[in-house]
Design a protein around this motif. Structure first.
Motif, PDB file in Angstrom:
ATOM      1  N   TYR A 117       0.828  -1.212   0.000  1.00  0.00           N
ATOM      2  CA  TYR A 117       0.000   0.000   0.000  1.00  0.00           C
ATOM      3  C   TYR A 117       0.861   1.260   0.000  1.00  0.00           C
ATOM      4  O   TYR A 117       0.562   2.225  -0.700  1.00  0.00           O
ATOM      5  CB  TYR A 117      -0.916  -0.005   1.210  1.00  0.00           C
ATOM      6  CG  TYR A 117      -1.895  -1.133   1.196  1.00  0.00           C
ATOM      7  CD1 TYR A 117      -2.984  -1.104   0.344  1.00  0.00           C
ATOM      8  CD2 TYR A 117      -1.718  -2.234   2.006  1.00  0.00           C
ATOM      9  CE1 TYR A 117      -3.868  -2.140   0.309  1.00  0.00           C
ATOM     10  CE2 TYR A 117      -2.600  -3.277   1.975  1.00  0.00           C
ATOM     11  CZ  TYR A 117      -3.677  -3.225   1.123  1.00  0.00           C
ATOM     12  OH  TYR A 117      -4.543  -4.248   1.083  1.00  0.00           O
ATOM     13  N   LYS A 146      -3.627  20.911 -26.508  1.00  0.00           N
ATOM     14  CA  LYS A 146      -3.699  19.443 -26.520  1.00  0.00           C
ATOM     15  C   LYS A 146      -2.871  18.853 -25.385  1.00  0.00           C
ATOM     16  O   LYS A 146      -3.289  17.891 -24.725  1.00  0.00           O
ATOM     17  CB  LYS A 146      -3.212  18.906 -27.867  1.00  0.00           C
ATOM     18  CG  LYS A 146      -4.226  19.072 -28.969  1.00  0.00           C
ATOM     19  CD  LYS A 146      -3.662  18.601 -30.291  1.00  0.00           C
ATOM     20  CE  LYS A 146      -4.570  19.021 -31.424  1.00  0.00           C
ATOM     21  NZ  LYS A 146      -3.942  18.769 -32.720  1.00  0.00           N
ATOM     22  N   PHE A 172      -6.416  14.629 -18.354  1.00  0.00           N
ATOM     23  CA  PHE A 172      -6.780  13.208 -18.318  1.00  0.00           C
ATOM     24  C   PHE A 172      -5.867  12.419 -17.393  1.00  0.00           C
ATOM     25  O   PHE A 172      -6.324  11.495 -16.709  1.00  0.00           O
ATOM     26  CB  PHE A 172      -6.771  12.627 -19.728  1.00  0.00           C
ATOM     27  CG  PHE A 172      -7.863  13.193 -20.568  1.00  0.00           C
ATOM     28  CD1 PHE A 172      -9.101  13.460 -20.018  1.00  0.00           C
ATOM     29  CD2 PHE A 172      -7.668  13.479 -21.893  1.00  0.00           C
ATOM     30  CE1 PHE A 172     -10.113  13.998 -20.770  1.00  0.00           C
ATOM     31  CE2 PHE A 172      -8.676  14.021 -22.647  1.00  0.00           C
ATOM     32  CZ  PHE A 172      -9.901  14.275 -22.088  1.00  0.00           C
ATOM     33  N   ILE A 204      -7.091  12.976 -13.953  1.00  0.00           N
ATOM     34  CA  ILE A 204      -8.290  12.218 -13.574  1.00  0.00           C
ATOM     35  C   ILE A 204      -7.966  10.736 -13.433  1.00  0.00           C
ATOM     36  O   ILE A 204      -8.350  10.087 -12.466  1.00  0.00           O
ATOM     37  CB  ILE A 204      -9.399  12.418 -14.614  1.00  0.00           C
ATOM     38  CG1 ILE A 204      -9.886  13.859 -14.597  1.00  0.00           C
ATOM     39  CG2 ILE A 204     -10.573  11.506 -14.340  1.00  0.00           C
ATOM     40  CD1 ILE A 204     -10.867  14.157 -15.681  1.00  0.00           C
ATOM     41  N   THR A 231      -7.405   7.526 -10.051  1.00  0.00           N
ATOM     42  CA  THR A 231      -8.464   6.520 -10.089  1.00  0.00           C
ATOM     43  C   THR A 231      -7.888   5.115 -10.210  1.00  0.00           C
ATOM     44  O   THR A 231      -8.362   4.186  -9.551  1.00  0.00           O
ATOM     45  CB  THR A 231      -9.401   6.798 -11.257  1.00  0.00           C
ATOM     46  OG1 THR A 231      -9.812   8.147 -11.199  1.00  0.00           O
ATOM     47  CG2 THR A 231     -10.594   5.915 -11.203  1.00  0.00           C
ATOM     48  N   HIS A 258      -6.462   4.131  -6.891  1.00  0.00           N
ATOM     49  CA  HIS A 258      -7.556   3.797  -5.987  1.00  0.00           C
ATOM     50  C   HIS A 258      -8.101   2.401  -6.279  1.00  0.00           C
ATOM     51  O   HIS A 258      -8.313   1.600  -5.352  1.00  0.00           O
ATOM     52  CB  HIS A 258      -8.666   4.837  -6.154  1.00  0.00           C
ATOM     53  CG  HIS A 258      -9.963   4.463  -5.554  1.00  0.00           C
ATOM     54  ND1 HIS A 258     -10.215   4.604  -4.218  1.00  0.00           N
ATOM     55  CD2 HIS A 258     -11.067   3.938  -6.104  1.00  0.00           C
ATOM     56  CE1 HIS A 258     -11.433   4.180  -3.977  1.00  0.00           C
ATOM     57  NE2 HIS A 258     -11.974   3.782  -5.098  1.00  0.00           N
ATOM     58  N   ALA A 259      -8.285   2.079  -7.574  1.00  0.00           N
ATOM     59  CA  ALA A 259      -8.851   0.774  -7.931  1.00  0.00           C
ATOM     60  C   ALA A 259      -7.914  -0.357  -7.523  1.00  0.00           C
ATOM     61  O   ALA A 259      -8.350  -1.375  -6.977  1.00  0.00           O
ATOM     62  CB  ALA A 259      -9.120   0.728  -9.427  1.00  0.00           C
ATOM     63  N   GLN A 263      -7.937  -0.730  -3.705  1.00  0.00           N
ATOM     64  CA  GLN A 263      -9.197  -1.305  -3.222  1.00  0.00           C
ATOM     65  C   GLN A 263      -9.275  -2.803  -3.511  1.00  0.00           C
ATOM     66  O   GLN A 263      -9.703  -3.594  -2.656  1.00  0.00           O
ATOM     67  CB  GLN A 263     -10.340  -0.580  -3.902  1.00  0.00           C
ATOM     68  CG  GLN A 263     -11.655  -0.753  -3.202  1.00  0.00           C
ATOM     69  CD  GLN A 263     -12.732  -0.051  -3.959  1.00  0.00           C
ATOM     70  OE1 GLN A 263     -12.822  -0.159  -5.174  1.00  0.00           O
ATOM     71  NE2 GLN A 263     -13.551   0.677  -3.256  1.00  0.00           N
TER      72      GLN A 263
END
Lengths: 108, 159
Positions: A32, A72, A79, A82, A86, A89-90, A93
């Motif tokens: 982790y 661009k 992106f 974002i 994520t 996190h995935a 988890q």
């Protein structure tokens, strides 16, 4: 030129943060905390490096084409901002659900 | 560890909230970029295969973030088969039309025998048609590969 100074400073800061993240991946004790180092440092360093690339291209080509390429690059930055946290996190988890043990002071 | 895991119930509906929200933000841009890569295949890096892979990956992303059922609602299986066959038909049909116009298979310049614009313009249009056909086929085959691999060929909601 002061704009070149800003570009070099941003790239240097990105290099330092990438080096910190690499040291964290190599030296932290468990899954982790390694993921924590990788996710945060890569996101921040990618943002700094991409913004310095956009600034460099804009300072070399101060016309409409240069502005489009810089936009661009800024879109790639959004992106990355974002999707990289994520993904971290995935992964963390999923590791918690299948039961990867976190590092602690003592094992019971 | 058990105490940590008790906070995460696997059937909690809000478990995947962050992943699903960011996938909902990203998927339209991914699909737009896939179409861009297909359409700009003869000016810039990319083409039918790469754009098709990006388009298929957007549907795979919906399948990963939600479940297989949601992915099959968005892109039904009958449409998938029809789109794969449509892409192959466009590719082979373009080649056969070129052959019927007096050239070789996929010899786009020969189409100027029928409609009199320059052969260079016909080559550009012909390459675009072939790229679109390859893109359709690759999109649907990518998605059906993901469906079959993730549910062991049963298509009953494996993930």
């Amino acid at each position: 030129m002061i704009i070149n100074g800003i570009i070099v400073f941003l790239l240097y800061l990105a290099l330092v943060i990438f080096a910190t993240g690499t040291a964290g991946i190599l030296r932290f004790p468990d899954f982790y905390s390694r993921l924590h180092a990788a996710g945060k440092c890569d996101t921040m360093a990618a943002i700094l490096a991409l913004s310095s690339i956009a600034l460099y291209h804009l300072s070399e080509n101060p016309d409409l084409g240069g502005v489009l390429v810089a936009l661009k690059i800024l879109l790639i930055l959004v992106f990355v901002f974002i999707s990289s946290p994520t993904a971290t996190h995935a992964i963390s988890q999923a590791a918690l659900i299948i039961g990867v043990e976190p590092w602690g002071r003592e094992k019971k | 560890m058990k105490r940590l895991q008790e906070h995460f119930e696997v059937h909690d509906p809000n478990l995947n909230l962050i992943i699903q929200t960011s996938i909902r933000i990203l998927v339209p841009f991914v699909q737009l970029f896939g179409l861009y890569v297909i359409v700009h295949g003869h000016y810039s890096p990319g083409g039918g295969f790469q754009g098709g892979v990006i388009l298929g990956a957007s549907f795979i992303l919906m399948g990963v973030g939600y479940d297989l059922k949601k992915s099959m609602e968005l892109f039904p299986e009958a449409w998938n088969i029809a789109m794969a066959n449509l892409g192959t038909t466009i590719f082979v049909g373009t080649g056969l039309v070129c052959a019927a116009a007096g050239g070789l298979f996929l010899d786009y310049g020969a189409l100027s025998n029928w409609i009199g614009i320059e052969p260079a313009a016909w080559r550009s249009l012909g390459i675009f048609a072939v790229e679109a056909g390859v893109g359709f086929t690759v999109t649907s085959v990518m998605l059906s590969l993901f469906w079959d691999l993730s549910s062991r060929g049963e298509l009953d909601g494996g993930l």
